[in-house]
Every structure is written in C-alpha cells, then in structure tokens.
Write a protein that holds these residues in place. Structure first.
Motif, mmCIF file in Angstrom:
data_model
loop_
_atom_site.group_PDB
_atom_site.id
_atom_site.type_symbol
_atom_site.label_atom_id
_atom_site.label_comp_id
_atom_site.label_asym_id
_atom_site.label_seq_id
_atom_site.Cartn_x
_atom_site.Cartn_y
_atom_site.Cartn_z
ATOM 1 N N GLN A 67 -13.259 -0.806 -10.158
ATOM 2 C CA GLN A 67 -12.677 -1.336 -9.201
ATOM 3 C C GLN A 67 -11.257 -0.809 -8.844
ATOM 4 N N GLU A 68 -10.430 -0.708 -9.607
ATOM 5 C CA GLU A 68 -9.136 0.177 -9.466
ATOM 6 C C GLU A 68 -9.477 1.476 -8.858
ATOM 7 N N ASP A 69 -10.240 2.218 -9.362
ATOM 8 C CA ASP A 69 -10.769 3.568 -8.843
ATOM 9 C C ASP A 69 -11.329 3.284 -7.492
ATOM 10 N N GLU A 70 -12.101 2.391 -7.263
ATOM 11 C CA GLU A 70 -12.415 2.382 -5.862
ATOM 12 C C GLU A 70 -11.347 1.804 -5.014
ATOM 13 N N LYS A 71 -10.109 1.042 -5.445
ATOM 14 C CA LYS A 71 -9.116 0.750 -4.464
ATOM 15 C C LYS A 71 -8.346 2.005 -4.145
ATOM 16 N N ILE A 72 -8.147 2.805 -5.086
ATOM 17 C CA ILE A 72 -7.386 4.248 -5.056
ATOM 18 C C ILE A 72 -8.151 4.920 -4.114
ATOM 19 N N LYS A 73 -9.304 5.126 -4.221
ATOM 20 C CA LYS A 73 -10.201 6.099 -3.315
ATOM 21 C C LYS A 73 -9.918 5.393 -1.740
ATOM 22 N N ASN A 74 -10.251 4.194 -1.649
ATOM 23 C CA ASN A 74 -10.216 3.513 -0.512
ATOM 24 C C ASN A 74 -8.580 3.581 0.357
ATOM 25 N N VAL A 75 -7.893 3.731 -0.542
ATOM 26 C CA VAL A 75 -6.350 3.629 -0.009
ATOM 27 C C VAL A 75 -6.158 4.931 0.440
ATOM 28 N N LEU A 76 -6.503 6.113 -0.337
ATOM 29 C CA LEU A 76 -6.509 7.462 -0.121
ATOM 30 C C LEU A 76 -7.226 7.702 1.369
ATOM 31 N N GLY A 77 -8.582 7.040 1.142
ATOM 32 C CA GLY A 77 -9.120 7.430 2.367
ATOM 33 C C GLY A 77 -8.699 6.902 3.575
ATOM 34 N N PHE A 78 -7.914 6.065 3.621
ATOM 35 C CA PHE A 78 -7.121 5.370 4.989
ATOM 36 C C PHE A 78 -6.065 6.281 4.986
ATOM 37 N N ALA A 79 -5.150 6.725 4.128
ATOM 38 C CA ALA A 79 -4.220 7.789 4.287
ATOM 39 C C ALA A 79 -4.588 8.644 4.801
ATOM 40 N N CYS A 80 -5.828 9.365 4.235
ATOM 41 C CA CYS A 80 -6.409 10.655 4.744
ATOM 42 C C CYS A 80 -6.821 10.476 6.098
ATOM 43 N N ALA A 81 -7.242 9.498 6.738
ATOM 44 C CA ALA A 81 -7.500 9.378 8.197
ATOM 45 C C ALA A 81 -6.246 9.306 8.996
ATOM 46 N N LEU A 82 -5.196 8.541 8.453
ATOM 47 C CA LEU A 82 -4.131 8.501 9.092
ATOM 48 C C LEU A 82 -3.245 9.943 9.212
ATOM 49 N N ALA A 83 -3.258 10.692 7.980
ATOM 50 C CA ALA A 83 -2.802 11.944 7.939
ATOM 51 C C ALA A 83 -3.695 12.921 9.007
ATOM 52 N N ILE A 84 -4.820 13.022 9.041
ATOM 53 C CA ILE A 84 -5.664 13.770 10.049
ATOM 54 C C ILE A 84 -5.282 13.371 11.326
ATOM 55 N N MET A 85 -5.409 12.215 11.680
ATOM 56 C CA MET A 85 -4.927 11.884 13.127
ATOM 57 C C MET A 85 -3.545 12.135 13.467
ATOM 58 N N ILE A 86 -2.506 12.212 12.789
ATOM 59 C CA ILE A 86 -1.219 12.337 13.046
ATOM 60 C C ILE A 86 -1.078 13.963 13.211
ATOM 61 N N SER A 87 -1.857 14.537 12.357
ATOM 62 C CA SER A 87 -1.761 16.077 12.291
ATOM 63 C C SER A 87 -2.682 16.763 13.582
ATOM 64 N N CYS A 88 -3.699 16.095 13.844
ATOM 65 C CA CYS A 88 -4.338 16.194 15.109
ATOM 66 C C CYS A 88 -3.551 16.042 16.354
ATOM 67 N N LEU A 89 -2.755 14.936 16.448
ATOM 68 C CA LEU A 89 -1.898 14.587 17.541
ATOM 69 C C LEU A 89 -0.837 15.765 17.662
ATOM 70 N N GLY A 90 -0.245 16.043 16.519
ATOM 71 C CA GLY A 90 0.509 17.162 16.492
ATOM 72 C C GLY A 90 0.140 18.369 16.957
ATOM 73 N N LEU A 91 -1.055 18.670 16.622
ATOM 74 C CA LEU A 91 -1.811 20.012 16.952
ATOM 75 C C LEU A 91 -2.037 20.227 18.246
ATOM 76 N N PHE A 92 -2.474 18.719 18.666
ATOM 77 C CA PHE A 92 -2.731 18.856 20.224
ATOM 78 C C PHE A 92 -1.796 19.121 20.939
ATOM 79 N N GLY A 93 -0.689 18.184 20.685
ATOM 80 C CA GLY A 93 0.470 18.605 21.463
ATOM 81 C C GLY A 93 1.117 19.837 21.481
ATOM 82 N N LEU A 94 1.061 20.653 20.202
ATOM 83 C CA LEU A 94 1.686 21.790 20.241
ATOM 84 C C LEU A 94 0.760 23.008 20.759
#
Length: 806
Positions: free
Chosen positions: A675-702
């Motif tokens: 359960q704890e590992d699943e939580k870590i995976k899901n939190v990291l997955g959410f952070a991963c999605a946000l990191a990609i979104m922010i990076s894509c926003l920056g790359l789009f503008g740049l």
C-alpha cells in the motif's frame, strides 16, 4: 508612483496573453502543491503541542539490539517494574505517568444490559498521567479519581454515548463493564472534556491502573518482570528543568545492568531511551494518526521540485523574451528612467503574475485534496484563515516574486539604450549569459521530468512483478474475519462447525493470524544434533488442523492434522536450517521450543507469510486454541461472493451477537503489503504529470518565441533551396543535444533512488535499464513534437511576406 508601476504592468500582461497564461498556469500548479504540502506538514507537527511543559515530557522506549547484523528494534513499551522504580533510581524525573493500552475491549452498561461494541479507545491510566497531561474536568476530583481499583474516568464523548442526555455530575458512581481477558466492573469517578486540538491520545475511557493488582493480572498483562516488554505498557515522564534526555539515557545503563540480563548466550542487549513528546506522532502509536517523517520529507521534496520547475519555467521564458523588450528598455532609459525604476517595473509585473497564480492555486488545492484524500492524514482540514496560512498568503508571493523576477529584471534593466534601440542585442561569437542560462534551465526542467518518468515506470514494473509471483498458497476465494479477543475456545469451535455445515463453504480454519499478514511472532527452537543442540531463530504461527488445507499449502511429508500442544508442523526452510537431509527425515524428531519438548508431525512447502520484501523464514506451526484470533473460510467455486459474504456474517452474529461481523477477502490483506509503495508510485506519478506539463508549457513558450526570432533565417534558407526536412533538422538539432544532456543528468538520481528502493525487496527485478532508455525517448518525442509543430508552421510561411521589409 507605485500605482503607475502596476498600471503599466497590467497593460503589459494583457498585451501578452499567451505569455501571461503560461506563467500563471505553471506557477499556480507549483504554488498549489506547495500550499497543500505546507498545510500537511504544519498539521503533522501540531500534534500534542498544546500540553504545558511539552518540551520536558518524554516517553520511555525500549531498544533491543541483537548484534552481529541482527539489527536494533525500538519498542514504545517498557517493562512493568521500570515504572515502579524510575523516580527512585533516575534523578531528574519530576512526574511519571503510566498507560496500558487495550484493544478491542467490549464495553457494556450492566444495569440496563446495553452493549456498546468493542473499542480501541480504552486504557488503564494512573493519576500521574493526568498530572502530565491536564484535562478540563466536567465532574469528579482529578487528584483522587484514578486512585482506587475499579474506577474509570470517561470523556465527554463517552458520556454522550453511554449516558445520553445525562449531566456529567449525575453519572458519578454509575457502573460500566469492560470485557478484556476478564470482566472489569468499574465505577465512574470522573468526566473530562475531549481535546479539541490535534492529539495522538485517542482514548475516551481511563480505567485506574491500580485495577491491575493480582499476580495473575500482572502476569497476564506482562507487567510481572523486567524481561517482559510489551508495546501496550507505556511510561511517560516529565523531567526537571535543566535535565537533558541524554543524561537520563545514560542513567538507565546501571539500572539495566542491575535488573536485566542479556539474552541466552548474550545474543541481545536491552537499553532504554527517552523519546521527546514531539516525536511521538512520527512513530506507530495508538491509532492511525501517526505519519512517517520520511514520507513528509519526500512529500516536501516533491513539492519543492515542482515549485522550482515552475520558477525555472518563468525565468527561462522571461529571459528568452527579454530581447523583444529591448526597445522598451532603450526608450525608458533615454527619457531618464533609472535602472532601479526598471527593476521595480519588471518586479511589479512578476508580482501581479504571482498574485493571479496564487488565487488560481487556492482554487486548485481543493481539487487536489479530493483527489488524494486517502493519502492525507485523517480529519485533515485546511483552515484558510489561520495565522500560518495568512503568513503564507503574504510572504510566499513576495518571496516567489523576488526569486523568479529578480534575474529577468536585472537582465532587462542592464541593456545599453543605444544598442537596445537599434535592436542589436545579440553578440555574435561572444558568450551570452542569457543564452547560457536559458539552455541550462531547460536542461534542468527536462532532467526532472525524465527522472520522474523513470521512477514511476520502474516502481510500477517492480510492483507488478512481485504481485504476479507465486505465494506458495491458494489465495482465491478465501475470506477471513477477526475473532473476539480471548474468545471462549468452545464458541470458536462452534463457529467453525457452523461454517463447515454450509454448502457454500469448502472448509473453515481457526488460527492466531492469517496465512499471510503484517504480524510477526518470532522465537527460538533447539534441534538435537548428535550430543549437542543447534539453535535457530524461527517464525511461529498458531493454527488448527484445517489451516493447511483451507489455505492450499502443499504438504511435503507427514500429516497436517495438528491437534495437540506438543505437536508441530515446520516448513522446508526449517528443514534446511535444522540440517535435515529431507522432509521425511524430520518427521518424528523431537525439538525444544518454548521450554518444552515438541514433536514434528508434518512438513509443508515454503510460502510467503509476509510481503516479498522479506525472505522466507524457518516456520513452526503450533497449536494453542485459547489464542486463536482469526477464522478463515475457503468458499466452493462458482459462488456468488457478495451473497456468500453476507451469509458468513449472519452465521458469525448468531454465535457472537454482540460483536461486529466483517469478512474480507485474503487478497485485500496481500494488497496492504504494498500500500505504501502504491502511494509512493501514485504521488510520484502525479508529480511526474505536473513536471511534464510545466516543462511542456515552458518548452511551448520558449520554442514559439525562439522560432519566431528565426523566421527570417528560415525564409532565406527556403529561398536558397532548403527542404522542409533540412529546416526541421536544423531547428531540432539544438534541442536534441539539450535532451541528451538532460537524460544523462536524470539517470544518476533516478538510479540512486531506485537501487535503494529495490534493495528493500528480497524478490526483485534486475535494474530495468530499458525503461531508462524508453523514458528518455518518450520525453524526446514529446519535446520534438512541440518544436516540430512550431518549426513546421514557421516553414510554411510565405518567404515574400517575411522578407519584403529587407
């Protein structure tokens, strides 16, 4: 003057809507995550911070050190005799308070035959406990309420539950019955108010500690000697002013030497240490209120990374767009504008963006909170008008504005007005700090995105691997329920017989624990070898004769019909470590276990009784019906599971009418291992999605901005005969280099974290390097798609329109 700064800033933001939208969206994500994590952390550190002299209150813990790589095991409990001598033997202890926590205690009102079910919020307590942790008394005398045996102090919560509509003073003298190992009839001697602050002390009923007074009771609760350490037996102390916990820890050493001996052959040593009250919330305690400090630190790190990515995104895009504002800077400086005024102007724009982002972030927080409710502490609420949050609203935007806006403001305000008005801001062949920073910030953003993707994919890969491994038993169609604590063995047998008579049931079994669970009972066994004995550390499970059959564990030799306390079953790992040549050789051998001779009647195959993080231990099955705590039922195939569950619970209530019947599938218990590992995976997955979104926003503008700067170059190359593929390669080449560098940087932290995490499993995959490569190629594909679209649009522009002004 200040009004003009913000008026001009507002106009600039409205004029550049795309740039403003990218900034606001990117920063709002980072601020929302930080705000939520900020509240989770402040909530976690607020527990039990309201007690008087809290910095001088400590819980005494026991530490068992097995040595020789056996590890150290802290225990929040202490031996019973320690509480009796601590004030005499340890100088500096001002007040002591004792608790003995009880679990699944049946509560009833004997005068009216009302039964309130079982509660985990009942404890034994002495008068010193309320001296350490004062409460508001609604009725009763705090100095005498817990002195006499068979006394109980209840909270307002219990008052409304047991005696609804009754005034606190009117319940004094009323009798309550608490059923644990025996029935305790206690008179109410006090009523206290419930805590309104965050606390780990979840108890509602406090039975006087003096109730435990006979030798039999002391022996049952494990309070009779120094060698018995039970996590239920808790000891709290308040130290005198000026006394340090380190000095108390040191003073425990002669006390241990005087009263406690090392284990057999000196294989372990025991010590005591003082744990600050503030740390109690970060270790397992009385309920499910505790939280891991490691989890909090990991959560904070992820939030910080997301915020840094958003800030880098802002800085990167602003420095890239600086050249487009060079003429504005040149004109302002020519007509007398100072550098300080320009810096304030650009910081005002940044501050407005941060303010808008903060407002949007607060709207996002509730959505994120709903999405991750199961990951947040119980009863977690955000008080948007608290002092801490008010400081956040004021201080955080100013801090972020300074961090994100200062560098672009310094770059823009430093332009030479003559060169700025000519548009000559690019120094060919010379080092450009802006270009250097822009490329490096892009690399950092992309590295973080790649690292997150690698982490999530490998975690998912490993969890799928361990959950697909054979466990050594049959988990299908097995349901279980907890039995009442210390239930009458005859009633347990009656329940088992009732289940075996049902057509939906294949077989039923009674045991001390499930075939696989988080519980662990360890001991030592001594096996005769020639004229000597060898001793091995073993895991122990308390089972009946149907346990092996119900759980589908393969029998290797002998019989699984264990019906006597001097009979045992062992597993194949036990056979190996005991030195037997084969399972058949072990049958009939007598060994010493728990200070008595027992005979091996059967050998079962190895199975995973705990998670696949751990190796299979030598296992011994014993038979002791008085301590059975679970009933497991194997259903026949092709049964309606929902209807079967309902039928099993109905039968349970016919045998135990005052209990709560709740059957669960064995699969759910197995899922809890990870359960704890699943939580870590899901939190990291959410952070991963946000990191990609922010990076894509920056790359789009740049990319949209940098390609716009090269429109004339693209048009000239088209006129000279360059193909579309050549143009796309020319523009993408620089980004491929940056992506390659980002991949190399991302590998190191991802490998370090994953290597440590995988080493925590005894059953694990080899490091899946192909996932590293796949993640890198995936990010490259996304980035090149964004750049390629902008490049394609630019290449399709008519060169005549672009070059007509030349």
């Amino acid at each position: 003057m200040l009004k003009n700064y913000f008026k001009i800033a507002w106009r600039n933001l409205r004029r550049n809507k795309l740039r403003t939208s990218i900034h606001v969206l990117g920063l709002s994500i980072g601020i929302a995550i930080c705000f939520l994590i900020f509240n989770v952390v402040t909530h976690s550190y607020s527990f039990d911070q309201f007690h008087p002299d809290k910095e001088r209150i400590f819980r005494i813990n026991t530490l068992t050190d097995w040595g020789d790589g056996g590890g150290s095991f802290p225990n929040s409990g202490t031996p019973g005799p320690l509480a009796e001598v601590i004030q005499d033997e340890i100088s500096g202890v001002e007040v002591k308070g004792k608790l003995y926590t009880m679990y699944s205690t049946l509560v009833a009102l004997p005068t009216s035959d009302k039964v309130f079910g079982r509660s985990d919020k009942v404890t034994f307590a002495d008068p010193g406990f309320f001296e350490l942790f004062p409460r508001e008394w609604l009725a009763g005398n705090p100095e005498t309420a817990l002195i006499q045996p068979e006394s109980v102090v209840i909270s307002a919560n219990s008052l409304h539950k047991y005696f609804p509509g009754t005034d606190p003073s009117d319940v004094l003298g009323q009798e309550l019955m608490f059923v644990d190992s025996d029935s305790i009839y206690a008179k109410v001697t006090g009523v206290i108010a419930d805590y309104t602050e965050n606390t780990d002390f979840i108890f509602h009923d406090f039975i006087s500690y003096s109730t435990i007074r006979t030798p039999e009771q002391l022996d049952w609760y494990g309070l009779h000697d120094w060698s018995s350490v039970n996590s239920s037996s808790q000891l709290f102390v308040k130290l005198a002013k000026g006394v340090t916990p380190e000095s108390v820890d040191e003073a425990f050493k002669p006390l241990v030497t005087k009263n406690m001996e090392a284990g057999d052959d000196g294989e372990y040593n025991t010590s005591f240490f003082a744990e600050p009250l503030a740390e109690m919330h970060f270790v397992p305690n009385y309920g499910s209120t505790s939280v891991s400090k490691v989890f909090l630190k990991g959560l904070s790190t992820i939030g910080l990374i997301i915020l840094v990515l958003a800030a880098l995104n802002f800085v990167n895009l602003e420095t890239a767009q600086a050249i487009s504002r060079s003429k504005e800077v040149g004109i302002r400086k020519t007509i007398g504008g100072t550098r300080l005024q320009l810096i304030i102007q650009f910081l005002a724009e940044t501050f407005l963006i941060v303010i808008f982002s903060t407002v949007l972030a607060l709207a996002m927080v509730e959505g994120i909170k709903i999405l991750f409710t199961s990951y947040l502490p119980q009863d977690f609420r955000i008080d948007y008008f608290s002092v801490y949050n008010s400081l956040f609203y004021v201080g955080f935007p100013v801090l972020i504005s300074m961090i994100t806006g200062m560098y672009p403001a310094l770059i823009l305000s430093n332009y030479d007005p003559q060169r700025a008005l000519k548009g000559d801001m690019i120094r060919n062949g010379k080092f450009s700090l802006g270009v250097f920073m822009r490329k490096n910030l892009t690399v950092i953003q992309l590295s973080a995105s790649m690292a997150f993707i690698i982490l999530v994919l490998v975690l998912n890969y490993q969890l799928k691997y361990v959950t697909s491994q054979p466990l050594g038993f049959d988990k299908e169609a097995v349901m279980y329920a907890r039995l009442p604590f210390m239930s009458d063995p005859d009633k347990m047998i009656q329940l088992q017989d009732r289940y075996n008579q049902e057509s939906i049931v294949q077989s039923a079994s009674l045991s001390g624990s499930l075939v696989t669970s988080t519980s662990l009972w360890t001991s030592n066994a001594k096996i005769p070898v020639d004229t000597t004995e060898i001793e091995i550390n073993i895991q122990v499970m308390n089972v009946d004769s149907a346990f092996v059959r119900v759980n589908g564990i393969p029998l290797l030799a002998g019989s699984d019909k264990i019906t006597r306390s001097d009979e045992i079953l062992i597993n194949a790992q036990f056979v190996n470590e005991a030195g037997f040549e084969s399972p058949e050789e072990a049958i009939g051998t007598e060994i010493r276990y728990s200070d008595k001779q027992v005979r091996i009647i059967g050998v079962v195959d190895d199975f995973h009784s705990r998670s696949l993080r751990e190796k299979i231990r030598p296992l011994l099955f014993t038979y002791n019906p008085s301590y059975f705590q679970s009933v497991s039922v194997k259903l026949n195939s092709d049964q309606n599971l929902a209807a079967s569950k309902e039928r099993l619970e109905q039968i349970y209530l016919t045998v135990y009418p005052y209990e709560e019947a709740s059957f669960s599938f064995l699969d759910t218990q197995i899922d809890q291992f990870y359960q704890e590992d699943e939580k870590i995976k899901n939190v990291l997955g959410f952070a991963c999605a946000l990191a990609i979104m922010i990076s894509c926003l920056g790359l789009f503008g740049l990319s949209s901005f940098t390609i716009a700067q090269r429109t004339k170059e693209i048009s000239i190359r088209k006129v000279l005969g360059a193909t579309l593929q050549q143009i796309l390669f020319l523009i993408s080449k620089e980004y491929i280099i940056l992506l390659g560098l980002s991949f190399l940087i991302a590998i190191l932290p991802a490998y370090y974290f994953l290597n440590n995490w995988l080493n925590g499993f005894s059953t694990k995959v080899d490091m899946p390097y192909f996932i590293f490569v796949a993640a890198g190629l995936g990010v490259m594909a996304i980035c090149l798609l964004i750049v390629g679209i902008h490049s394609y649009i630019a290449s399709q522009t008519n060169p005549a329109k672009v070059l007509k002004s030349e």
